[in-house]
Design an enzyme around this catalytic site. Structure first.
Site, mmCIF file in Angstrom:
data_model
loop_
_atom_site.group_PDB
_atom_site.id
_atom_site.type_symbol
_atom_site.label_atom_id
_atom_site.label_comp_id
_atom_site.label_asym_id
_atom_site.label_seq_id
_atom_site.Cartn_x
_atom_site.Cartn_y
_atom_site.Cartn_z
ATOM 1 N N ARG A 40 0.805 -1.217 0.000
ATOM 2 C CA ARG A 40 0.000 0.000 0.000
ATOM 3 C C ARG A 40 0.841 1.271 0.000
ATOM 4 O O ARG A 40 0.360 2.324 -0.425
ATOM 5 C CB ARG A 40 -0.954 -0.003 1.189
ATOM 6 C CG ARG A 40 -2.040 -1.062 1.060
ATOM 7 C CD ARG A 40 -3.165 -0.814 2.006
ATOM 8 N NE ARG A 40 -4.268 -1.737 1.736
ATOM 9 C CZ ARG A 40 -5.477 -1.617 2.273
ATOM 10 N NH1 ARG A 40 -5.726 -0.610 3.084
ATOM 11 N NH2 ARG A 40 -6.416 -2.477 1.999
ATOM 12 N N ASP A 146 -15.625 9.711 7.479
ATOM 13 C CA ASP A 146 -14.514 8.780 7.253
ATOM 14 C C ASP A 146 -13.219 9.544 7.456
ATOM 15 O O ASP A 146 -13.179 10.784 7.370
ATOM 16 C CB ASP A 146 -14.583 8.180 5.849
ATOM 17 C CG ASP A 146 -13.815 6.866 5.752
ATOM 18 O OD1 ASP A 146 -14.461 5.793 5.820
ATOM 19 O OD2 ASP A 146 -12.581 6.890 5.630
#
Length: 274
Positions: A40, A146
């Protein structure tokens, strides 16, 4: 030491990264996530033309560095889809019908989707409320938050592929989505979008900015990334934001710890504020 082609990545690097993400947002990365972290973050090393993870970590030692936003975005998980764990939406719909539909209301129903990712859960809630009240303009306000700014931007657009709508019924697709025949993307209709307000929020913040309580909170598949003390702290704060008999929904592999007495299990990771 693990050395990948072009990018040096050691056990110490992983430990440092795990410490940084934990201190900033509370995510607890175990050693089995070592490869995931590499996959990632490697694009961020390429962006900065670095060849060692230690160099990347050095950037993050500056708490105000602009790379922090990209770092957090890369390491937060965003798997979601419409009407995930559908029994939760059925339970919420029945709860609202029993208590609010047909009754005179002085304030709207407030629902918090506390890890909204790319928006599927928040819009599933909006659709559920439209169906409960049999109206495109139900008396409902949905806050969708979020940590990841990239997924929030996607959620605000409300555009989805046909594959993303696989768990949406044909009737719901016709009623609540519009097809752009050029892009072949489906857009959430404006009436449904207007029910949802998207905002960035870190659950690890000492004080949350919301002023009013909610009738329901969805926090699904989030607590699993926190240690037990952090889970307890977040659940305690949720309790303060829920009135008596309001609902809390957790993910399929999550539960309230036994010492958390503010909630009573209804069924299948759905809880009632007591």
């Amino acid at each position: 030491m693990i050395v990948h082609t072009h990018f040096e990545y050691t056990d110490e690097d992983f430990t440092a990264i795990a410490s940084l993400i934990y201190k900033r947002v509370g995510i607890d990365l175990h050693s089995n996530k070592k490869k995931l972290v590499y996959n990632r973050l490697v694009a961020r090393l390429r962006t900065h033309q670095l060849n060692r993870f230690a160099q990347y970590i050095a950037l993050l030692n500056d708490q105000e560095h602009g790379e922090w936003e990209h770092f957090i975005n890369a390491l937060t998980t965003n798997l979601t889809y419409f009407f995930r764990e559908p029994y939760h939406f059925d339970l919420l719909k029945q709860h609202v019908r029993d208590r609010y539909v047909g009754n005179r209301m002085t304030e709207p129903i407030r629902i918090w989707c506390s890890a909204c990712s790319t928006g599927e859960e928040a819009y599933s809630l909006a659709i559920t409320m439209a169906e409960a009240f049999e109206s495109y303009q139900p008396p409902v306000k949905i806050l969708a938050t979020d940590l990841n700014t990239q997924v929030l931007a996607s959620a605000k657009r409300g555009h989805y592929s046909l594959e993303a709508l696989s768990s949406v019924s044909d009737e719901q697709q016709k009623r609540f989505f519009s097809l752009d025949r050029t892009s072949r993307m489906y857009s959430v209709k404006p009436e449904i979008q207007s029910l949802v307000h998207f905002k960035r929020l870190n659950l690890m913040e000492h004080q949350w900015p919301m002023k009013k309580q909610f009738h329901a909170i969805f926090c699904r598949n989030v607590l699993i990334y926190f240690n037990r003390d952090t889970q307890y702290s977040i659940l305690t704060k949720f309790a303060n934001y829920l009135a008596k008999d309001a609902l809390l929904f957790l993910g399929h592999s999550e539960s309230c710890p036994a010492e958390q007495t503010a909630f009573k299990l209804l069924k299948q990771t759905a809880y009632r504020r007591v």
